[in-house]
Design a protein around this motif. Structure first.
Motif, PDB file in Angstrom:
ATOM      1  N   UNK A  49       0.877  -1.289  -0.017  1.00 48.11           N
ATOM      2  CA  UNK A  49      -0.076  -0.027   0.147  1.00 48.11           C
ATOM      3  C   UNK A  49       0.769   1.259  -0.036  1.00 48.11           C
ATOM      4  N   UNK A  50       1.907   1.204   0.817  1.00 51.75           N
ATOM      5  CA  UNK A  50       2.668   2.485   0.980  1.00 51.75           C
ATOM      6  C   UNK A  50       3.565   2.721  -0.432  1.00 51.75           C
ATOM      7  N   UNK A  51       4.083   1.622  -1.142  1.00 48.60           N
ATOM      8  CA  UNK A  51       4.472   1.822  -2.373  1.00 48.60           C
ATOM      9  C   UNK A  51       3.704   2.398  -3.434  1.00 48.60           C
ATOM     10  N   UNK A  52       2.407   1.695  -3.475  1.00 49.38           N
ATOM     11  CA  UNK A  52       1.391   2.039  -4.509  1.00 49.38           C
ATOM     12  C   UNK A  52       0.985   3.625  -4.270  1.00 49.38           C
ATOM     13  N   UNK A  53       0.851   4.327  -2.833  1.00 49.37           N
ATOM     14  CA  UNK A  53       0.637   5.526  -2.629  1.00 49.37           C
ATOM     15  C   UNK A  53       1.767   6.487  -3.061  1.00 49.37           C
ATOM     16  N   UNK A  54       3.035   5.895  -3.037  1.00 49.02           N
ATOM     17  CA  UNK A  54       4.154   6.541  -3.397  1.00 49.02           C
ATOM     18  C   UNK A  54       4.249   6.770  -4.724  1.00 49.02           C
ATOM     19  N   UNK A  55       3.840   5.775  -5.616  1.00 48.11           N
ATOM     20  CA  UNK A  55       3.746   5.733  -6.957  1.00 48.11           C
ATOM     21  C   UNK A  55       2.884   6.643  -7.475  1.00 48.11           C
ATOM     22  N   UNK A  56       1.851   6.460  -6.861  1.00 49.68           N
ATOM     23  CA  UNK A  56       0.655   7.642  -7.172  1.00 49.68           C
ATOM     24  C   UNK A  56       0.728   9.107  -6.879  1.00 49.68           C
ATOM     25  N   UNK A  57       1.352   9.375  -5.871  1.00 48.81           N
ATOM     26  CA  UNK A  57       1.730  11.066  -5.575  1.00 48.81           C
ATOM     27  C   UNK A  57       2.923  11.364  -6.067  1.00 48.81           C
ATOM     28  N   UNK A  58       4.129  10.630  -5.651  1.00 48.63           N
ATOM     29  CA  UNK A  58       5.402  11.402  -6.184  1.00 48.63           C
ATOM     30  C   UNK A  58       5.887  10.966  -7.588  1.00 48.63           C
ATOM     31  N   UNK A  59       5.409   9.985  -8.129  1.00 41.70           N
ATOM     32  CA  UNK A  59       5.968   9.909  -9.610  1.00 41.70           C
ATOM     33  C   UNK A  59       5.154  10.067 -10.500  1.00 41.70           C
ATOM     34  N   UNK A  60       5.576  10.225 -12.042  1.00 39.38           N
ATOM     35  CA  UNK A  60       4.751  10.401 -12.995  1.00 39.38           C
ATOM     36  C   UNK A  60       4.520   9.216 -13.655  1.00 39.38           C
ATOM     37  N   UNK A  61       4.163   7.908 -12.963  1.00 35.43           N
ATOM     38  CA  UNK A  61       4.350   6.649 -13.816  1.00 35.43           C
ATOM     39  C   UNK A  61       2.713   6.868 -14.061  1.00 35.43           C
ATOM     40  N   UNK A  67      -1.018   0.395 -10.825  1.00 35.41           N
ATOM     41  CA  UNK A  67      -2.056  -0.295 -10.284  1.00 35.41           C
ATOM     42  C   UNK A  67      -2.116  -1.822 -10.540  1.00 35.41           C
ATOM     43  N   UNK A  68      -1.874  -2.152 -11.702  1.00 29.97           N
ATOM     44  CA  UNK A  68      -1.661  -3.624 -12.054  1.00 29.97           C
ATOM     45  C   UNK A  68      -0.897  -4.632 -11.174  1.00 29.97           C
ATOM     46  N   UNK A  69       0.395  -4.073 -10.763  1.00 26.36           N
ATOM     47  CA  UNK A  69       1.314  -4.764  -9.847  1.00 26.36           C
ATOM     48  C   UNK A  69       0.601  -4.707  -8.570  1.00 26.36           C
ATOM     49  N   UNK A  70       0.051  -3.657  -8.118  1.00 26.87           N
ATOM     50  CA  UNK A  70      -0.526  -3.459  -6.840  1.00 26.87           C
ATOM     51  C   UNK A  70      -1.964  -4.381  -6.467  1.00 26.87           C
ATOM     52  N   UNK A  71      -2.547  -4.450  -7.751  1.00 26.76           N
ATOM     53  CA  UNK A  71      -3.709  -5.355  -7.362  1.00 26.76           C
ATOM     54  C   UNK A  71      -3.236  -6.961  -7.530  1.00 26.76           C
ATOM     55  N   UNK A  72      -1.958  -7.224  -8.281  1.00 28.70           N
ATOM     56  CA  UNK A  72      -1.637  -8.577  -8.241  1.00 28.70           C
ATOM     57  C   UNK A  72      -1.157  -8.966  -7.006  1.00 28.70           C
ATOM     58  N   UNK A  73      -0.313  -8.181  -6.447  1.00 33.26           N
ATOM     59  CA  UNK A  73       0.190  -8.279  -4.993  1.00 33.26           C
ATOM     60  C   UNK A  73      -1.040  -8.253  -3.911  1.00 33.26           C
ATOM     61  N   UNK A  74      -1.948  -7.616  -3.908  1.00 32.38           N
ATOM     62  CA  UNK A  74      -3.028  -7.721  -2.989  1.00 32.38           C
ATOM     63  C   UNK A  74      -3.767  -9.132  -3.394  1.00 32.38           C
ATOM     64  N   UNK A  75      -4.149  -9.798  -4.379  1.00 34.64           N
ATOM     65  CA  UNK A  75      -4.404 -10.764  -4.683  1.00 34.64           C
ATOM     66  C   UNK A  75      -3.790 -11.831  -3.976  1.00 34.64           C
TER      67      UNK A  75
END
Length: 134
Positions: A49-61, A67-75
């Motif tokens: 969750x922390x990596x996803x929020x960091x990627x969402x807020x502080x990067x231009x990815x 989102x796809x790797x985050x959802x796979x990790x959550x699964x």
């Protein structure tokens, strides 16, 4: 059989572990129940969750790339968390008169059978104590 009772000894055998006591040496015998902890899975969930929020807020990815790797990790984490239906871990506790403790982890399926054998031992121990005092 987990417990084998002879005239003056009690022998325990579970898996590769085996040990024996005389009747007078055992102070406490019972099954201990402990709730399973999911500390590692919970910490991994927080890290993802922390990596996803960091990627969402502080990067231009673009969204799809984090989102796809985050959802796979959550699964994967949810499957790890809810794969095993057993909520508790059981172990047999044997404490002797020398204050030495033996704790053996047992399977949940064996808990009822071992519990009945421990009850038989405790009934026999009670009968022996009643005969001594009578």
């Amino acid at each position: 059989m987990f417990i084998t009772i002879t005239s003056n000894q009690v022998q325990f055998r579970y898996g590769k572990n085996s040990w024996q006591y005389s009747f007078d040496e055992i102070d406490e015998l019972g099954i201990v129940r402990r709730k399973k902890t999911y500390f590692l899975v919970n910490m991994l969930f927080i890290i993802v969750t922390a990596i996803a929020y960091y990627s969402m807020i502080f990067t231009r990815i673009p969204d799809l790339y984090y989102i796809t790797p985050t959802l796979l990790c959550y699964t994967v984490l949810i499957i790890l968390r809810f794969h095993d239906n057993v909520e508790f871990e059981y172990s047999v506790l044997v404490r002797d008169c020398f204050q030495q403790e033996i704790k053996i982890k047992i399977k949940a399926a064996d808990r009822n059978i071992i519990g009945k054998q421990i009850d038989q031992y405790l009934n026999l121990q009670f009968d022996r104590m009643v005969k001594r005092t009578a």
